[in-house]
Design an enzyme around this catalytic site. Structure first.
Site, PDB file in Angstrom:
ATOM      1  N   GLN A 196      -2.243   7.178  -1.379  1.00  0.00           N
ATOM      2  CA  GLN A 196      -1.374   7.341  -0.245  1.00  0.00           C
ATOM      3  C   GLN A 196      -1.985   6.532   1.302  1.00  0.00           C
ATOM      4  OE1 GLN A 196       1.451   6.290  -0.195  1.00  0.00           O
ATOM      5  NE2 GLN A 196       1.866   6.582  -2.623  1.00  0.00           N
TER       6      GLN A 196
ATOM      7  N   GLY B 280      -3.772  -1.567  -4.361  1.00  0.00           N
ATOM      8  CA  GLY B 280      -3.479  -2.885  -3.730  1.00  0.00           C
ATOM      9  C   GLY B 280      -1.605  -2.136  -3.474  1.00  0.00           C
ATOM     10  N   HIS B 281      -0.941  -2.460  -4.090  1.00  0.00           N
ATOM     11  CA  HIS B 281       0.762  -2.386  -3.573  1.00  0.00           C
ATOM     12  C   HIS B 281       1.032  -1.146  -2.657  1.00  0.00           C
ATOM     13  CE1 HIS B 281       2.875   0.477  -6.393  1.00  0.00           C
ATOM     14  NE2 HIS B 281       1.287   0.334  -6.816  1.00  0.00           N
TER      15      HIS B 281
ATOM     16  N   THR C 136     -12.085  -9.618 -17.412  1.00  0.00           N
ATOM     17  CA  THR C 136     -11.280 -11.095 -16.797  1.00  0.00           C
ATOM     18  C   THR C 136     -10.652 -10.456 -15.317  1.00  0.00           C
ATOM     19  OG1 THR C 136     -11.847 -12.256 -18.537  1.00  0.00           O
ATOM     20  CG2 THR C 136     -11.207 -13.338 -16.477  1.00  0.00           C
TER      21      THR C 136
ATOM     22  N   CYS D 139       7.273   7.244  -9.562  1.00  0.00           N
ATOM     23  CA  CYS D 139       6.863   7.274 -10.727  1.00  0.00           C
ATOM     24  C   CYS D 139       8.153   8.204 -11.483  1.00  0.00           C
ATOM     25  CB  CYS D 139       5.535   7.513 -11.176  1.00  0.00           C
ATOM     26  SG  CYS D 139       4.417   6.996 -10.445  1.00  0.00           S
TER      27      CYS D 139
HETATM   28  N1  PLP Z   1      -1.708   8.319  -6.895  1.00  0.00           N
HETATM   29  C1  PLP Z   1      -0.823   8.335  -5.967  1.00  0.00           C
HETATM   30  C2  PLP Z   1      -1.351   9.412  -4.485  1.00  0.00           C
HETATM   31  C3  PLP Z   1       0.423   7.831  -6.042  1.00  0.00           C
HETATM   32  O1  PLP Z   1       1.390   7.347  -5.035  1.00  0.00           O
HETATM   33  C4  PLP Z   1       0.551   6.734  -6.843  1.00  0.00           C
HETATM   34  C5  PLP Z   1       1.643   5.496  -6.984  1.00  0.00           C
HETATM   35  O2  PLP Z   1       2.378   6.094  -6.415  1.00  0.00           O
HETATM   36  C6  PLP Z   1      -0.964   6.897  -8.086  1.00  0.00           C
HETATM   37  C7  PLP Z   1      -1.716   7.294  -7.998  1.00  0.00           C
HETATM   38  C8  PLP Z   1      -0.763   5.754  -8.921  1.00  0.00           C
HETATM   39  O3  PLP Z   1      -0.974   3.760  -8.310  1.00  0.00           O
HETATM   40  P1  PLP Z   1      -0.888   2.814  -9.127  1.00  0.00           P
HETATM   41  O4  PLP Z   1       1.466   2.692  -9.196  1.00  0.00           O
HETATM   42  O5  PLP Z   1      -1.356   2.086  -8.308  1.00  0.00           O
HETATM   43  O6  PLP Z   1      -0.845   2.465 -10.192  1.00  0.00           O
END
Ligand code: PLP
Length: 389
Positions: free
Chosen positions: A179, A200-201, A237, A325
């Site tokens: 973050q 990346g996202h 890959t 998540c």
């Molecule tokens: N770590 C933190 C602090 C996050 O906020 C997130 C996603 O919300 C992740 C790890 C996981 O990243 P990814 O969505 O690229 O797997």
């Protein structure tokens, strides 16, 4: 539906046009495999290495200290597993109660495999007591994994001090900077982290690509084994287009990180002040002094966050009631629980998170729409009506 007002950028960000532009040729024309002997494929190794150099620059690190991954979750898992396998005699891990599931889930899994895990608590503002960390480190501690900034509250931990303590005690320090990357200056010359994860996202590159900084000399066993890609440290890959996109996104973030940070903080503060002035019985969750510029987490007492989100959704406003998540389950946020936020406030918590594409007009529109939504929901809430008597 009216135009979307996207204030859920800690969940994911839009791909920047500049990023998409540099990626497209790697789908359309240059689709070869960088490991191939022929020039058509082999030339792509340069593109991957240029992208690696751009990512390294974001960290002020060396190119050979960066490996590409599929995202934050893989980087976090790779860091944990990669270090534990390198130190098989050490069976203790330290982390915090407020980490992302990408850290907490593997830690719980490792407990089942006989590891001891210390989950450091936070105070009511979401702050860590770093003296507790010092005391928790034992002779068999293999790894300390502590995030740079929290995804739900935006609270920034004192990672430089944490790194110094961990190094003084001779342990390996992993920092989940998913973050923070692109929003705060990150300099591996002053941050004593051995491994750092980014995704990346979260910084206007696509989903499905990330990176892990591994400081030169750090003992590390590859988490994904396969071909010799990434200098033998991560098989598979290469996602060339994604990696080129991540490199460009890092470059973009570097070019205007300070000005964008200030602008986003201005928008966040405008929304926060407006909400606090207009809506009674509202609290900001967490330490407002040490927060990411683009995150705000507020609780509206006596109503459900999910109901607020659904109402906002009718106006095209996207926010979140916790981590992306974990939304989908109605489990109250483990982060706010760890901070001791009362249950009624946890249930009514909303996270707004900004990006470089948000505007003041959008903030003002939310300030028009949100207060009547809260008033309407509270009118229907038996808890609110009881409390008024
Ligand atoms: N770590 C933190 C602090 C996050 O906020 C997130 C996603 O919300 C992740 C790890 C996981 O990243 P990814 O969505 O690229 O797997």
């Amino acid at each position: 539906m009216s135009k979307v007002i996207y204030l859920d950028n800690n969940a994911t960000t839009p791909v920047a046009p500049e990023v998409l532009d540099v990626m497209l040729p790697y789908y359309r024309e240059f689709y070869g495999n960088p490991s191939s002997m022929h020039t058509f494929g082999g030339q792509l190794a340069h593109a991957v290495n240029d992208a690696r150099a751009q990512v390294a620059e974001l960290f002020h690190a060396r190119e050979n200290e960066i490996i590409f991954t599929s995202g934050g979750t893989e980087s976090d898992n790779a860091a944990i597993r990669g270090v534990l396998e390198a130190f098989p005699e050490k069976r203790h891990i330290i982390t915090t109660r407020v980490e992302h599931p990408a850290i907490l889930s593997p830690c719980r899994h490792l407990e089942h495999q006989g590891y001891r895990v210390t989950y450091l608590p936070v105070d009511d503002q979401g702050r860590l007591d770093i003296e507790m960390l010092r005391e928790a480190i034992k002779s068999d501690t293999a790894l300390v994994s502590i995030m740079y900034a929290n995804n739900e509250t935006g609270i920034v931990f004192p990672v430089k001090k944490i790194g110094a303590i961990v190094k003084e005690k001779g342990c390996v320090f992993h920092c989940d900077a998913v973050q923070a990357a692109g929003k705060l200056d990150m300099d591996m010359q002053t941050l004593a982290a051995d491994l750092v994860s980014i995704s990346g996202h979260k910084l206007h590159a696509p989903k499905g690509v990330g990176a892990l900084f591994i400081r030169r000399g750090t003992r590390f066993v590859p988490f994904i084994m396969g071909g010799h890609q990434e200098n033998g440290r991560r098989g598979g890959t290469e996602n060339v287009a994604g990696q080129v996109g991540l490199g460009r996104a890092c470059e973009l973030a570097m070019s205007d990180c300070r000005t964008e940070t200030l602008r986003m903080a201005g928008l966040r503060d405008r929304l926060e002040q407006g909400v606090l002035e207009r809506i009674p019985e509202t609290r900001v969750n967490g330490d407002v002094e040490h927060r990411l510029p683009a995150t705000m987490n507020v609780s509206f007492a006596y109503i459900e966050g999910e109901a607020i989100l659904l109402k906002l959704n009718e106006f095209g406003i996207c926010a979140s009631s916790g981590s992306a998540c974990t939304s989908g389950s109605l489990e109250p946020s483990h982060v706010l629980r760890a901070m001791g936020v009362p249950f009624t406030d946890i249930h009514g918590s909303i996270r707004f998170s900004f990006s470089r594409y948000n505007t003041q007009e959008e903030v003002d529109r939310v300030l028009e729409i949100l207060p009547p939504i809260i008033a309407e929901l509270r009118d229907m809430s038996p808890f609110w009506n009881q409390r008024k008597k």
